[in-house]
Design a protein around this motif. Sequence first.
Motif, PDB file in Angstrom:
ATOM      1  N   ASN A 116       0.814  -1.219   0.000  1.00 52.30           N
ATOM      2  CA  ASN A 116       0.000   0.000   0.000  1.00 52.30           C
ATOM      3  C   ASN A 116       0.846   1.267   0.000  1.00 52.30           C
ATOM      4  O   ASN A 116       0.330   2.357  -0.196  1.00 52.30           O
ATOM      5  CB  ASN A 116      -0.939   0.015   1.200  1.00 52.30           C
ATOM      6  N   ARG A 117       2.138   1.135   0.191  1.00 56.29           N
ATOM      7  CA  ARG A 117       3.036   2.290   0.193  1.00 56.29           C
ATOM      8  C   ARG A 117       3.767   2.477  -1.143  1.00 56.29           C
ATOM      9  O   ARG A 117       4.603   3.366  -1.267  1.00 56.29           O
ATOM     10  CB  ARG A 117       4.060   2.146   1.320  1.00 56.29           C
ATOM     11  N   ASN A 167       0.171   6.035  -4.248  1.00 56.69           N
ATOM     12  CA  ASN A 167       0.432   7.271  -3.520  1.00 56.69           C
ATOM     13  C   ASN A 167       0.863   8.419  -4.422  1.00 56.69           C
ATOM     14  O   ASN A 167       1.810   9.148  -4.113  1.00 56.69           O
ATOM     15  CB  ASN A 167       1.501   7.010  -2.446  1.00 56.69           C
ATOM     16  N   LYS A 203       4.571   8.747  -5.302  1.00 58.50           N
ATOM     17  CA  LYS A 203       5.551   8.840  -4.217  1.00 58.50           C
ATOM     18  C   LYS A 203       5.731   7.476  -3.545  1.00 58.50           C
ATOM     19  O   LYS A 203       4.756   6.842  -3.135  1.00 58.50           O
ATOM     20  CB  LYS A 203       5.117   9.869  -3.190  1.00 58.50           C
ATOM     21  N   ASP A 204       6.972   7.031  -3.413  1.00 60.27           N
ATOM     22  CA  ASP A 204       7.300   5.760  -2.767  1.00 60.27           C
ATOM     23  C   ASP A 204       7.364   5.990  -1.260  1.00 60.27           C
ATOM     24  O   ASP A 204       8.246   6.687  -0.763  1.00 60.27           O
ATOM     25  CB  ASP A 204       8.644   5.236  -3.279  1.00 60.27           C
ATOM     26  N   LEU A 205       6.422   5.410  -0.524  1.00 59.83           N
ATOM     27  CA  LEU A 205       6.351   5.587   0.927  1.00 59.83           C
ATOM     28  C   LEU A 205       6.874   4.375   1.700  1.00 59.83           C
ATOM     29  O   LEU A 205       6.768   4.344   2.929  1.00 59.83           O
ATOM     30  CB  LEU A 205       4.902   5.877   1.344  1.00 59.83           C
TER      31      LEU A 205
END
Length: 106
Positions: free
Chosen positions: A70-71, A76, A79-81
């Motif tokens: 989910n990241r 997102n 954006k890589d979270l």
Amino acid sequence: MKDEGEKGFADGLAMDAQDRLYITDGEHHSILRRWPDGHFDVVARDARIVWPDGIFATAGHVYVTLGQWNRLPSFNGGKDLREPPYLLMRAPLEATAPVDATRTKK
């Protein structure tokens, strides 16, 4: 096929020798256990259990990879979270209460 009822979102399933089903529960940062009589309990719950997916049960522990899917950027706005380290957790199976997924023996 038999409808076994609702349990929510899962990304991984495993069985043990006692016919208990282990289920990842990413919505609640948990690993659930379904007993042969149909009731569920919580094996582990911890905010660090982020999108649990691969799961394997042994006689004494359940092992789960934490994918953080989910990241990913595609979820997102590019954006890589994701946050290293990428974890493999181990939780004891016979615990009677939820355990901290990152607790380790020394």
